[in-house]
Motif scaffolding. Structure first.
Motif, PDB file in Angstrom:
ATOM      1  N   GLY A  74      19.063  -4.132 -10.524  1.00 33.85           N
ATOM      2  CA  GLY A  74      18.857  -3.266 -11.673  1.00 33.85           C
ATOM      3  C   GLY A  74      19.614  -1.957 -11.589  1.00 33.85           C
ATOM      4  N   ALA A  75      19.257  -1.037 -12.499  1.00 39.46           N
ATOM      5  CA  ALA A  75      20.051   0.167 -12.720  1.00 39.46           C
ATOM      6  C   ALA A  75      19.805   1.283 -11.723  1.00 39.46           C
ATOM      7  N   ALA A  76      18.652   1.296 -11.038  1.00 43.23           N
ATOM      8  CA  ALA A  76      18.312   2.443 -10.194  1.00 43.23           C
ATOM      9  C   ALA A  76      17.867   2.007  -8.801  1.00 43.23           C
ATOM     10  N   PRO A  77      18.690   1.274  -8.072  1.00 44.86           N
ATOM     11  CA  PRO A  77      18.257   0.769  -6.765  1.00 44.86           C
ATOM     12  C   PRO A  77      18.029   1.850  -5.726  1.00 44.86           C
ATOM     13  N   VAL A  78      18.835   2.888  -5.722  1.00 46.17           N
ATOM     14  CA  VAL A  78      18.685   3.945  -4.716  1.00 46.17           C
ATOM     15  C   VAL A  78      17.418   4.746  -4.987  1.00 46.17           C
ATOM     16  N   GLN A  79      17.185   5.077  -6.245  1.00 43.53           N
ATOM     17  CA  GLN A  79      15.970   5.802  -6.603  1.00 43.53           C
ATOM     18  C   GLN A  79      14.726   4.995  -6.224  1.00 43.53           C
ATOM     19  N   ALA A  80      14.772   3.688  -6.473  1.00 46.04           N
ATOM     20  CA  ALA A  80      13.624   2.837  -6.147  1.00 46.04           C
ATOM     21  C   ALA A  80      13.372   2.796  -4.647  1.00 46.04           C
ATOM     22  N   ALA A  81      14.442   2.707  -3.857  1.00 49.71           N
ATOM     23  CA  ALA A  81      14.284   2.648  -2.402  1.00 49.71           C
ATOM     24  C   ALA A  81      13.656   3.927  -1.866  1.00 49.71           C
ATOM     25  N   VAL A  82      14.065   5.073  -2.384  1.00 49.74           N
ATOM     26  CA  VAL A  82      13.485   6.350  -1.948  1.00 49.74           C
ATOM     27  C   VAL A  82      12.029   6.445  -2.385  1.00 49.74           C
ATOM     28  N   TYR A  83      11.754   6.116  -3.630  1.00 54.79           N
ATOM     29  CA  TYR A  83      10.399   6.254  -4.154  1.00 54.79           C
ATOM     30  C   TYR A  83       9.402   5.350  -3.438  1.00 54.79           C
ATOM     31  N   HIS A  84       9.818   4.154  -3.085  1.00 51.71           N
ATOM     32  CA  HIS A  84       8.909   3.208  -2.464  1.00 51.71           C
ATOM     33  C   HIS A  84       8.837   3.358  -0.943  1.00 51.71           C
ATOM     34  N   GLY A  85       9.544   4.349  -0.410  1.00 49.12           N
ATOM     35  CA  GLY A  85       9.431   4.634   1.002  1.00 49.12           C
ATOM     36  C   GLY A  85      10.141   3.648   1.906  1.00 49.12           C
ATOM     37  N   ASP A  86      11.178   2.978   1.404  1.00 50.47           N
ATOM     38  CA  ASP A  86      11.938   2.063   2.249  1.00 50.47           C
ATOM     39  C   ASP A  86      12.576   2.845   3.402  1.00 50.47           C
ATOM     40  N   GLU A  87      12.618   2.236   4.556  1.00 48.91           N
ATOM     41  CA  GLU A  87      13.255   2.878   5.699  1.00 48.91           C
ATOM     42  C   GLU A  87      14.742   2.547   5.785  1.00 48.91           C
ATOM     43  N   ILE A  88      15.115   1.393   5.242  1.00 48.31           N
ATOM     44  CA  ILE A  88      16.503   0.933   5.267  1.00 48.31           C
ATOM     45  C   ILE A  88      16.901   0.499   3.868  1.00 48.31           C
ATOM     46  N   THR A  89      18.108   0.856   3.474  1.00 51.07           N
ATOM     47  CA  THR A  89      18.694   0.314   2.248  1.00 51.07           C
ATOM     48  C   THR A  89      20.132  -0.068   2.580  1.00 51.07           C
ATOM     49  N   GLY A  90      21.005  -0.131   1.602  1.00 53.58           N
ATOM     50  CA  GLY A  90      22.382  -0.500   1.887  1.00 53.58           C
ATOM     51  C   GLY A  90      23.162  -0.779   0.632  1.00 53.58           C
ATOM     52  N   ALA A  91      24.171  -1.613   0.757  1.00 57.23           N
ATOM     53  CA  ALA A  91      25.009  -1.987  -0.380  1.00 57.23           C
ATOM     54  C   ALA A  91      25.427  -3.440  -0.212  1.00 57.23           C
ATOM     55  N   SER A  92      25.675  -4.086  -1.337  1.00 53.95           N
ATOM     56  CA  SER A  92      26.076  -5.497  -1.343  1.00 53.95           C
ATOM     57  C   SER A  92      27.223  -5.691  -2.313  1.00 53.95           C
ATOM     58  N   THR A  93      28.138  -6.579  -1.965  1.00 52.34           N
ATOM     59  CA  THR A  93      29.141  -7.037  -2.927  1.00 52.34           C
ATOM     60  C   THR A  93      28.783  -8.462  -3.329  1.00 52.34           C
ATOM     61  N   PHE A  94      28.875  -8.752  -4.629  1.00 51.45           N
ATOM     62  CA  PHE A  94      28.514 -10.083  -5.095  1.00 51.45           C
ATOM     63  C   PHE A  94      29.321 -10.440  -6.340  1.00 51.45           C
ATOM     64  N   ARG A  95      29.421 -11.728  -6.603  1.00 50.65           N
ATOM     65  CA  ARG A  95      30.100 -12.187  -7.812  1.00 50.65           C
ATOM     66  C   ARG A  95      29.147 -12.066  -8.988  1.00 50.65           C
ATOM     67  N   ILE A  96      29.600 -11.425 -10.049  1.00 49.08           N
ATOM     68  CA  ILE A  96      28.752 -11.220 -11.214  1.00 49.08           C
ATOM     69  C   ILE A  96      28.558 -12.534 -11.970  1.00 49.08           C
ATOM     70  N   VAL A  97      27.298 -12.799 -12.299  1.00 52.99           N
ATOM     71  CA  VAL A  97      26.931 -13.936 -13.133  1.00 52.99           C
ATOM     72  C   VAL A  97      26.107 -13.394 -14.295  1.00 52.99           C
ATOM     73  N   LYS A  98      25.702 -14.286 -15.176  1.00 56.78           N
ATOM     74  CA  LYS A  98      25.000 -13.840 -16.375  1.00 56.78           C
ATOM     75  C   LYS A  98      23.671 -13.184 -16.046  1.00 56.78           C
ATOM     76  N   GLU A  99      22.920 -13.709 -15.070  1.00 60.26           N
ATOM     77  CA  GLU A  99      21.634 -13.128 -14.709  1.00 60.26           C
ATOM     78  C   GLU A  99      21.834 -11.815 -13.959  1.00 60.26           C
ATOM     79  N   LEU A 100      20.980 -10.843 -14.213  1.00 61.15           N
ATOM     80  CA  LEU A 100      21.131  -9.492 -13.681  1.00 61.15           C
ATOM     81  C   LEU A 100      21.177  -9.464 -12.152  1.00 61.15           C
ATOM     82  N   ASP A 101      22.325  -9.034 -11.600  1.00 64.84           N
ATOM     83  CA  ASP A 101      22.492  -8.810 -10.159  1.00 64.84           C
ATOM     84  C   ASP A 101      22.058  -9.997  -9.313  1.00 64.84           C
ATOM     85  N   ALA A 102      22.247 -11.204  -9.837  1.00 64.56           N
ATOM     86  CA  ALA A 102      21.741 -12.407  -9.168  1.00 64.56           C
ATOM     87  C   ALA A 102      22.843 -13.271  -8.565  1.00 64.56           C
ATOM     88  N   GLY A 103      24.088 -12.838  -8.652  1.00 68.10           N
ATOM     89  CA  GLY A 103      25.192 -13.655  -8.184  1.00 68.10           C
ATOM     90  C   GLY A 103      25.255 -13.781  -6.673  1.00 68.10           C
TER      91      GLY A 103
END
Length: 307
Positions: free
Chosen positions: A116-145
């Motif tokens: 979705g649109a706000a992954p970094v904000q969500a990780a901070v708000y939910h208290g995640d200890e680790i986050t990161g970044a991913s590269t993926f092939r875009i498909v029709k479904e949101l961020d599901a490739g």
């Protein structure tokens, strides 16, 4: 390979710079149309568009990616792959089918977490200890490739979403170039995302950024850091909105939720658990200032609250 890069805000600039410095050829950039900004509301080029202009690269600004003229030009450019970072618009299948190797998105989470649109904000708000970044092939479904590559990044206790995103943007640029390199030499393969662990991070509105001091102090702290700098935390004081910067835990004072306690060197606000020390505050029509200066100018009385 021939690349057409798609991106819009400042967070996408490190990736475009890295691709420009790579062995690949960026033949054009796709970005959102110029938009009014500043007090004069003049039309301004996006940060990605500005960098492309500096390098003499063609800039495409379709109102929608479904635009037939845009798609015709994209076909003429014959891209091998289209790298994407925070472009800000949906891509129809007719556009996804044009580049030979598809569109490759750099997303700032470890997928399938926080699609979705706000992954970094969500990780901070939910208290995640680790986050990161991913590269993926875009498909029709949101961020599901299918995913090409992943990196991880620890979330520091005092991280705002802005500070964390800056680090991920720099590290993610290298991941995106490595992914494009792998596609060029055939040394990388995409792996389907697991069905388990999917979570979503919708765009955060201004209303979402209102601080609720009846929550525990930990939740208040995370919410403020998650919406800093955009859209910015806020509460109401004397019926007017005030913007609030990150706070820190305080000791030695008891205060009801939202209650302000003004001391000589600090200003505290109560929560459902422990109080927080205010950092910067910006009242309507005023510049951002330290909380002690704001409290002095406002002449806060005992028992007044942020709501």
């Amino acid at each position: 390979m021939r690349l057409v890069f798609a991106g819009t805000p400042e967070v996408a600039v490190p990736s475009l710079r890295a691709l420009l410095a790579s062995d690949h050829e960026v033949v054009a950039v796709v970005t959102r149309p110029d938009a009014p900004a500043g007090r004069g509301r003049k039309l301004m080029r996006s940060p990605v568009g500005e960098l492309a202009d500096e390098h003499g690269i063609e800039v495409l600004t379709p109102a929608k990616a479904s635009d037939k003229v845009f798609q015709a030009r994209l076909r003429e450019l014959e891209p091998d792959v289209c790298p994407v970072v925070a472009y800000g618009a949906l891509l129809p299948q007719s556009a996804l089918d044009i580049p030979r190797l598809g569109w490759v998105n750099l997303h700032f989470s470890v997928l399938p977490a926080w699609r979705g649109a706000a992954p970094v904000q969500a990780a901070v708000y939910h208290g995640d200890e680790i986050t990161g970044a991913s590269t993926f092939r875009i498909v029709k479904e949101l961020d599901a490739g299918p995913v090409f590559g992943v990196l991880t990044e620890p979330i520091r206790p005092d991280d705002t979403a802005g500070a964390l995103l800056d680090r991920l943007a720099e590290a993610g640029a290298g991941l995106l170039v490595s992914t494009v390199d792998g596609l060029a030499n055939g040394g990388i393969a995409a792996v389907e995302q697991p069905a388990e662990g999917v979570s979503y991070a919708p765009k955060i509105s201004v209303d979402d950024a209102k601080v609720d001091f009846t929550l525990p102090g930990l939740a208040v702290d995370r919410r403020i850091r998650a919406v800093t700098p955009e859209p910015g935390a806020w509460a109401e004081f004397r019926g007017e909105r005030v913007k609030l910067g990150p706070m820190t835990r305080a000791e030695g004072v008891e205060a009801a939720p939202g209650e302000l306690v003004v001391e000589r060197k600090r200003v505290l606000v109560g929560t459902a658990t422990w109080p927080l020390k205010l950092g910067e505050v910006q009242a309507q029509g005023k510049k951002r200032m330290q909380a002690t200066d704001w409290a002095r100018g406002s002449r806060i009385e005992a028992g007044e609250r942020l709501t």
